[in-house]
Write a protein that holds these residues in place. Structure first.
Motif, PDB file in Angstrom:
ATOM      1  N   CYS A 458       0.815  -1.227   0.000  1.00  0.00           N
ATOM      2  CA  CYS A 458       0.000   0.000   0.000  1.00  0.00           C
ATOM      3  C   CYS A 458       0.850   1.280   0.000  1.00  0.00           C
ATOM      4  O   CYS A 458       0.290   2.386  -0.084  1.00  0.00           O
ATOM      5  CB  CYS A 458      -0.945   0.007   1.198  1.00  0.00           C
ATOM      6  SG  CYS A 458      -0.157   0.314   2.796  1.00  0.00           S
ATOM      7  N   GLY A 462      -1.615   4.136   4.822  1.00  0.00           N
ATOM      8  CA  GLY A 462      -2.280   4.176   6.120  1.00  0.00           C
ATOM      9  C   GLY A 462      -1.754   3.051   6.982  1.00  0.00           C
ATOM     10  O   GLY A 462      -0.786   2.372   6.623  1.00  0.00           O
ATOM     11  N   ASP A 463      -2.362   2.857   8.121  1.00  0.00           N
ATOM     12  CA  ASP A 463      -1.950   1.798   9.038  1.00  0.00           C
ATOM     13  C   ASP A 463      -2.810   0.568   8.778  1.00  0.00           C
ATOM     14  O   ASP A 463      -3.958   0.483   9.215  1.00  0.00           O
ATOM     15  CB  ASP A 463      -2.109   2.270  10.489  1.00  0.00           C
ATOM     16  CG  ASP A 463      -1.603   1.239  11.493  1.00  0.00           C
ATOM     17  OD1 ASP A 463      -1.136   0.166  11.058  1.00  0.00           O
ATOM     18  OD2 ASP A 463      -1.678   1.515  12.708  1.00  0.00           O
ATOM     19  N   ALA A 464      -2.237  -0.382   8.048  1.00  0.00           N
ATOM     20  CA  ALA A 464      -3.000  -1.577   7.677  1.00  0.00           C
ATOM     21  C   ALA A 464      -3.372  -2.419   8.886  1.00  0.00           C
ATOM     22  O   ALA A 464      -4.343  -3.188   8.842  1.00  0.00           O
ATOM     23  CB  ALA A 464      -2.204  -2.412   6.682  1.00  0.00           C
ATOM     24  N   ALA A 466      -4.513  -1.263  11.680  1.00  0.00           N
ATOM     25  CA  ALA A 466      -5.695  -0.677  12.334  1.00  0.00           C
ATOM     26  C   ALA A 466      -6.835  -0.414  11.359  1.00  0.00           C
ATOM     27  O   ALA A 466      -8.007  -0.362  11.764  1.00  0.00           O
ATOM     28  CB  ALA A 466      -5.305   0.632  13.026  1.00  0.00           C
ATOM     29  N   ASP A 467      -6.513  -0.246  10.069  1.00  0.00           N
ATOM     30  CA  ASP A 467      -7.518   0.095   9.065  1.00  0.00           C
ATOM     31  C   ASP A 467      -7.926  -1.186   8.319  1.00  0.00           C
ATOM     32  O   ASP A 467      -7.197  -1.659   7.442  1.00  0.00           O
ATOM     33  CB  ASP A 467      -6.946   1.137   8.099  1.00  0.00           C
ATOM     34  CG  ASP A 467      -7.996   1.686   7.145  1.00  0.00           C
ATOM     35  OD1 ASP A 467      -9.035   1.021   6.950  1.00  0.00           O
ATOM     36  OD2 ASP A 467      -7.766   2.780   6.591  1.00  0.00           O
ATOM     37  N   HIS A 468      -9.062  -1.732   8.668  1.00  0.00           N
ATOM     38  CA  HIS A 468      -9.486  -3.007   8.081  1.00  0.00           C
ATOM     39  C   HIS A 468      -9.858  -2.862   6.610  1.00  0.00           C
ATOM     40  O   HIS A 468      -9.685  -3.808   5.831  1.00  0.00           O
ATOM     41  CB  HIS A 468     -10.665  -3.580   8.881  1.00  0.00           C
ATOM     42  CG  HIS A 468     -10.323  -3.890  10.306  1.00  0.00           C
ATOM     43  ND1 HIS A 468      -9.409  -4.852  10.666  1.00  0.00           N
ATOM     44  CD2 HIS A 468     -10.769  -3.349  11.479  1.00  0.00           C
ATOM     45  CE1 HIS A 468      -9.290  -4.898  11.979  1.00  0.00           C
ATOM     46  NE2 HIS A 468     -10.111  -3.992  12.499  1.00  0.00           N
ATOM     47  N   VAL A 469     -10.370  -1.712   6.217  1.00  0.00           N
ATOM     48  CA  VAL A 469     -10.707  -1.487   4.806  1.00  0.00           C
ATOM     49  C   VAL A 469      -9.427  -1.485   3.970  1.00  0.00           C
ATOM     50  O   VAL A 469      -9.359  -2.096   2.889  1.00  0.00           O
ATOM     51  CB  VAL A 469     -11.461  -0.154   4.639  1.00  0.00           C
ATOM     52  CG1 VAL A 469     -11.697   0.144   3.157  1.00  0.00           C
ATOM     53  CG2 VAL A 469     -12.790  -0.200   5.384  1.00  0.00           C
ATOM     54  N   LEU A 470      -8.386  -0.809   4.479  1.00  0.00           N
ATOM     55  CA  LEU A 470      -7.097  -0.779   3.779  1.00  0.00           C
ATOM     56  C   LEU A 470      -6.508  -2.178   3.697  1.00  0.00           C
ATOM     57  O   LEU A 470      -6.006  -2.589   2.640  1.00  0.00           O
ATOM     58  CB  LEU A 470      -6.145   0.167   4.504  1.00  0.00           C
ATOM     59  CG  LEU A 470      -4.718   0.269   3.921  1.00  0.00           C
ATOM     60  CD1 LEU A 470      -4.760   0.830   2.505  1.00  0.00           C
ATOM     61  CD2 LEU A 470      -3.845   1.148   4.816  1.00  0.00           C
ATOM     62  N   LYS A 472      -8.048  -4.974   3.665  1.00  0.00           N
ATOM     63  CA  LYS A 472      -8.816  -5.772   2.697  1.00  0.00           C
ATOM     64  C   LYS A 472      -8.347  -5.495   1.274  1.00  0.00           C
ATOM     65  O   LYS A 472      -8.195  -6.422   0.466  1.00  0.00           O
ATOM     66  CB  LYS A 472     -10.305  -5.440   2.834  1.00  0.00           C
ATOM     67  CG  LYS A 472     -11.199  -6.273   1.931  1.00  0.00           C
ATOM     68  CD  LYS A 472     -12.668  -5.950   2.154  1.00  0.00           C
ATOM     69  CE  LYS A 472     -13.569  -6.774   1.229  1.00  0.00           C
ATOM     70  NZ  LYS A 472     -15.004  -6.458   1.424  1.00  0.00           N
TER      71      LYS A 472
END
Length: 606
Positions: A458, A462-464, A466-470, A472
């Motif tokens: 990525c 962002g912080d993968a 903590a960010d579940h959408v990222l 995914k």
């Protein structure tokens, strides 16, 4: 070439002013006021000592009425009613030196602030310039040059600024001490000035020698950095084949030259430091004898003159030492200054028209390109189209110009003649960044960073964790690149750190991680430059299925030697020695009589 401090100091001040602005001169304003405060404290010794002398011997012939600056100070104190108050004079002296200390703290503190700002300004600006430099300029320089400039030489430049600030502060102090010396006893002041000028002339040739060494050190640091980078990049090969020894002799020779320059610089500094105090004391005693024996000066002005003279001579010798320290690093200042100038000259040209999402396609019209006039063109009169959301293949033997065409498509290179059009807009008019944000590019040389797998895919979007959408999206890209099954077997999964240049992964795994990153970006144009060269047959087949699944969704340009990867493309362009010799569908070209492409397919037994 002998340097002239009167000319060189303003020149280097202007260099630093171009980075910091006029605020840097506040340091010297602090120093000036601090020197004046100290000067007041020293001058107040005149009425103090004269008062003590008068008190010790009232009515004696030696207790003469004050004259000159002593009379001025006596009258000034009398105006406040303090002419007979020793305590008041002592308090003024204490207050003057306290003020000097506070102002000196302000000067040194602001100097520290400026150094921090200078470090941020230089490294930030140079990194930004490197990110905008032309690819052609980059390809003409070695990696060590850039690493040396942004790390070692900027650090040396920072030290040079610190010494230059000290140097100007010392010059301010010398001017104040000299002026006070003239006020107290003009004959003494003249002697001190002559001695100071003689000392500077004495050390002038030594300073020129130190600056020449500094320039050599700056260049040698860059050479050594390049050797070390090459060694580390080739470490596995050199160790496996026991070929470190030839490189080691070259590295040791560079280290030897560098340490030799540093040793000679150190000896020059040691000489300046060693002779300073003997010269100062000898000159001071000679002038004191002249004042007392020849000129019959009163005792009190002589005592104040001794203080001023010693301060002046000591500061003059400090000035010489500081000037040499400045020159030790001046090669770095010049290298950084020249690097900024080179970056301005070789900045990548940028158009003004933003590139919207690719809507029509890319066209090349009579494009020719050559890296240098001496070597001639590597592409000759190339014309073809890449319609939007189609897949095309560029094939041909090594040296046919395929990768050069990819560099033209990304606007990294500019045609020598002809035009590259993006949705009908000439490439030179396009804003580079707006176009490149639409491009996914996978080359033979994998680009993997020493970070987690998720961040490699990525690119720190962002912080993968903590960010579940990222996360995914990261997993989807990994599945498309057929590396997800491997990642999920790792103890830390997508948060596994892969090491420098991905050294903890196999070649095929690095390549698939590289491909996953480009698929994560959801580009409008995907360029695959020998992207499957490091993959095994199963991985290549799986990746080919992913690429085929992207047909109609984005524009794909495939550069391939292994022709099995391009069976399903919409169009094939065949190149030979920089010329477009054939074009058509895979099947038509394969089956055509006397087809160059057909011969290439037959050679690979497809």
């Amino acid at each position: 070439m002998h340097q002239n401090p009167i000319r060189d100091i303003p020149h280097y001040l202007r260099v630093f002013q171009s980075y910091l602005g006029a605020r840097m001169y506040l340091v010297f304003a602090f120093t000036l006021v601090a020197a004046l405060a100290e000067g007041v404290g020293i001058l107040m010794l005149l009425p103090l000592l004269q008062g003590l002398e008068g008190a010790a011997a009232p009515g004696a012939q030696g207790a003469e009425a004050p004259t000159g600056i002593g009379k001025v100070l006596h009258d000034l104190l009398a105006g406040f009613g303090w002419s007979d108050s020793t305590v008041a004079v002592v308090l003024i002296i204490i207050a003057a030196f306290i003020a000097k200390g506070a102002l000196t703290f302000g000067a040194l503190g602001f100097n520290a602030y400026l150094r921090a700002q200078l470090l941020r300004e230089l490294k930030g600006r140079l990194f930004d310039d490197y990110s905008r430099m032309s690819y052609r300029y980059y390809s003409q320089r070695d990696t060590g040059h850039f690493i040396n400039a942004i790390n070692e030489q900027i650090t040396q430049t920072l030290q040079s600024f610190n010494f230059l600030a000290q140097l100007v502060s010392q010059l301010v102090n010398i001017v104040i001490y000299s002026a006070l010396a003239f006020v107290v006893a003009w004959r003494f002041g003249l002697m001190a000035l002559v001695v100071g000028v003689v000392l500077l002339l004495f050390f002038r040739r030594l300073s020129s020698y130190v600056r020449a060494l500094s320039r050599k050190m700056a260049g040698e640091n860059g050479h050594l950095a390049n050797l070390l980078i090459q060694f580390l990049h080739a470490f596995k090969y050199l160790t496996a084949t026991d070929q470190v020894r030839p490189l080691r002799s070259t590295v040791n020779a560079s280290i030897g030259r560098l340490t030799g320059y540093q040793m000679r610089t150190g000896i020059a500094g040691a000489f300046t430091a060693a002779v300073g105090e003997p010269i100062a004391v000898t000159a001071m005693m000679v002038i004191v004898l002249l004042q007392m024996v020849v000129m019959q000066q009163p005792l009190v002005p002589i005592m104040v003159s001794i203080i001023l003279f010693y301060r002046g001579i000591s500061t003059t010798l400090q000035l010489q030492g500081t000037w040499q320290k400045t020159l030790n690093h001046i090669g770095a200042v010049e290298l950084v200054r020249d690097e900024f100038a080179a970056q301005r000259e070789h900045r990548e040209p940028g158009g003004t028209q933003p590139a919207p999402p690719l809507a029509e396609g890319i066209s090349l019209r009579s494009v020719s390109f050559g890296y240098t006039p001496e070597l001639g063109d590597v592409l000759h009169d190339i014309s073809f189209d890449i319609p939007v959301r189609t897949s095309v293949a560029l094939v041909g033997e090594s040296g046919a110009g395929k990768s050069t065409l990819a560099d033209l498509l990304t606007l990294v290179l500019k045609p020598r003649s002809g035009q590259l059009l993006i949705d009908g807009v000439p490439g030179e008019q396009i804003q580079r960044a707006s176009w490149r944000r639409q491009i996914g590019y996978v080359s033979q040389e994998t680009v993997v960073f020493d970070d987690t797998i998720a961040n490699n895919i990525c690119m720190w979007a962002g912080d993968a964790a903590a960010d579940h959408v990222l996360l995914k999206r990261v997993r989807t890209a990994a599945r498309q690149a057929h590396i997800a099954h491997f990642i999920e077997t790792l103890p830390e999964g997508y948060h596994t750190v892969v090491g420098d240049r991905g050294m903890r992964l196999s070649g095929g795994q690095r390549q698939r991680l590289f491909i996953a990153r480009e698929l994560f970006r959801r580009p409008s144009l995907l360029i695959l430059d020998e992207a499957t060269s490091a993959l095994d047959t199963d991985s290549e087949r799986a990746l080919q299925q992913s690429i085929d699944g992207l047909k109609g969704q984005l524009t794909v340009v495939i550069i391939a030697h292994r022709l099995s990867t391009i069976r399903n493309v919409d169009r094939v362009y065949v190149f030979d020695r920089g010329r477009l010799v054939e074009q058509g569908s895979y099947q038509d070209l394969r089956d055509a009589a006397d087809s160059r492409f057909g011969k290439l397919v037959a050679m690979q037994a497809l």
